[in-house]
Design a protein around this motif. Structure first.
Motif, short mmCIF file in Angstrom:
data_model
loop_
_atom_site.label_atom_id
_atom_site.label_comp_id
_atom_site.label_asym_id
_atom_site.label_seq_id
_atom_site.Cartn_x
_atom_site.Cartn_y
_atom_site.Cartn_z
N ASP A 16 -4.84 1.53 2.57
CA ASP A 16 -4.01 2.25 3.53
C ASP A 16 -2.64 2.52 2.93
O ASP A 16 -2.39 2.18 1.76
N ILE A 17 -1.76 3.10 3.71
CA ILE A 17 -0.44 3.48 3.20
C ILE A 17 0.32 2.27 2.67
O ILE A 17 1.04 2.38 1.67
N ASP A 18 0.17 1.12 3.30
CA ASP A 18 0.86 -0.08 2.80
C ASP A 18 0.39 -0.42 1.39
O ASP A 18 1.20 -0.74 0.53
N PHE A 19 -0.92 -0.35 1.17
CA PHE A 19 -1.47 -0.62 -0.16
C PHE A 19 -0.96 0.42 -1.16
O PHE A 19 -0.47 0.07 -2.23
N PHE A 20 -1.08 1.70 -0.81
CA PHE A 20 -0.69 2.77 -1.73
C PHE A 20 0.78 2.65 -2.12
O PHE A 20 1.13 2.78 -3.29
N CYS A 21 1.64 2.40 -1.14
CA CYS A 21 3.08 2.32 -1.43
C CYS A 21 3.41 1.05 -2.21
O CYS A 21 4.34 1.06 -3.02
N HIS A 22 2.67 -0.02 -1.98
CA HIS A 22 2.89 -1.25 -2.74
C HIS A 22 2.52 -1.04 -4.22
O HIS A 22 3.22 -1.52 -5.10
N ILE A 23 1.45 -0.33 -4.47
CA ILE A 23 0.99 -0.10 -5.84
C ILE A 23 1.93 0.85 -6.58
O ILE A 23 2.18 0.70 -7.76
N GLU A 24 2.44 1.87 -5.90
CA GLU A 24 3.33 2.90 -6.45
C GLU A 24 2.59 3.91 -7.32
O GLU A 24 1.43 3.75 -7.64
#
Length: 103
Positions: A59-67
């Motif tokens: 989800d967006i939290d995962f995607f933004c955490h990964i960068e």
């Protein structure tokens, strides 16, 4: 070709940067990079796909955490190279690629 990700502005911006990294780092053409992003997003946000590989839905939290750079690596590895989801194999591959790029 257009990005087919969520309507969230932050997520769209993140994946626009991912497309740019796929082009510069892995030399994909613009439409190829967008197609890879769309395929990855469709797969890894799909509960059925994720259940098949026993992985959590991203989800967006995962995607933004990964960068964006690491997301480009993930998308190239899974979509571009066609590997099945396997986090350990990806991490080992990414370590090698980061050495290649001097990171």
């Amino acid at each position: 070709m257009r990005l087919n990700v969520s309507a969230d502005e932050d997520e769209i911006y993140l994946f626009e940067r991912v497309v740019a990294h796929l082009q510069s780092r892995y030399k994909y053409l613009p439409d190829e990079a967008v197609e890879l992003v769309n395929g990855y997003y469709a797969n890894f946000t799909d509960p059925s796909f994720c259940e098949k590989f026993n992985i959590p839905v991203q989800d967006i939290d995962f995607f933004c955490h990964i960068e964006s750079i690491s997301m480009a690596d993930r998308i190239h590895y899974y979509q571009g190279l066609g590997h099945d989801p396997n986090e350990q194999a990806f991490v080992e591959w990414q370590r090698g690629i980061c050495t290649l790029f001097g990171e």
